[in-house]
Design an enzyme around this catalytic site. Sequence first.
Site, short mmCIF file in Angstrom:
data_model
loop_
_atom_site.label_atom_id
_atom_site.label_comp_id
_atom_site.label_asym_id
_atom_site.label_seq_id
_atom_site.Cartn_x
_atom_site.Cartn_y
_atom_site.Cartn_z
N ASP A 35 45.17 -11.87 0.79
CA ASP A 35 44.03 -11.40 1.58
C ASP A 35 43.62 -12.51 2.55
O ASP A 35 43.11 -13.55 2.14
CB ASP A 35 42.87 -11.03 0.66
CG ASP A 35 41.75 -10.29 1.37
OD1 ASP A 35 41.51 -10.55 2.57
OD2 ASP A 35 41.10 -9.44 0.73
N SER A 66 35.86 -3.98 0.47
CA SER A 66 35.32 -4.89 1.47
C SER A 66 33.83 -4.61 1.71
O SER A 66 33.03 -4.78 0.81
CB SER A 66 36.16 -4.79 2.75
OG SER A 66 35.94 -5.89 3.60
N HIS A 89 44.59 -7.63 2.69
CA HIS A 89 43.25 -7.05 2.73
C HIS A 89 43.34 -5.54 2.87
O HIS A 89 43.10 -4.96 3.94
CB HIS A 89 42.45 -7.65 3.87
CG HIS A 89 40.99 -7.29 3.83
ND1 HIS A 89 40.14 -7.76 2.86
CD2 HIS A 89 40.23 -6.49 4.64
CE1 HIS A 89 38.92 -7.28 3.07
NE2 HIS A 89 38.96 -6.50 4.13
#
Length: 324
Positions: A116, A29, A152
Amino acid sequence: MLTGCADEAPPPLPELVIDPDRVAVAGLSSGAYMATQVHLAWSDRLRGAALVAGGPYGCAGGSLKTALGPCITADPVAPDPGRLVATVRERAGNGDLAPLSGLAGDRIWLLHGEHDGVVSKAVVDAAEAVYRELGDEAGGLVLSRHGGEFGHVLPTLDAGADCIEGGTPHLGRCGHDAAGEAMHALYGPSTNVAAEAGGELRRFDQDAYLPEGGDAQLAAEGYLYVPAACAAGQACGVLVAFHGCEQNADKVGEAFVRDAGFNRWADVHGVVVLYPQARSSYLPLNPKACWDWWGYTGPDYDTRRGVQLRWLAAAMAALGAPLQ
């Protein structure tokens, strides 16, 4: 094991014997955005990058609003790969990034979960498109794109939160060894089995590498995993692993630096793992301890002049893996 006591000041990084051809970066991320910035800043010194749920270089353009919109959700528009390639080309030409020739032969490993709900697939598509075009200009790189049934998170075999729902510590119990796959992609396949980490997880003093007069918005301490063979003097590679937002040690303890899976495979591949730690703040605004991929440390944040990148260059030089 973790060396040093929690109430002791951590030591500086050790100087190790480092193989300069086996140095790479990885991140999740915001850590993937940071790893991309580092890779393009020093692609002439790095062999590649493993990027989980990350977008393309230069996406935010110094704007938090853009970062939170197009660069995460692709709303109202997805990032424009052509424009971002032009930015990289210009910055490589004036020395703010490595020359594009540094990308030749580099290994890029992209991963994005099909569930995600934070980072859009279109954002990762843009990252892939940017790397493909830059790689073509450089004479070719090795790029692979992967997915899976996860949210995620950084997928692990059995550590972390629910694989689909995610949440703290942003590792997912997915029966999926993403760290192992990433390290095979970066350092080559191995038939050896990584049962458990047998080296040392060490704390180190991050403040020792701050540029003079600069505040890189980092925690006082970072982590370094050192396989036994590397500690004994064997020439080893380096992987710099950047945590995601709210995945720093102040937030999740040692979950990321111990349980992400990189340490087990570091023993197999003969690689030390550097785990830098960002810190949260409200001035500048970074309450989730994200890495700087939108400009909270200054306008040069995503170039070789950026304070977090200069900090990393100093830390890597101390370790024995100079970037400049």
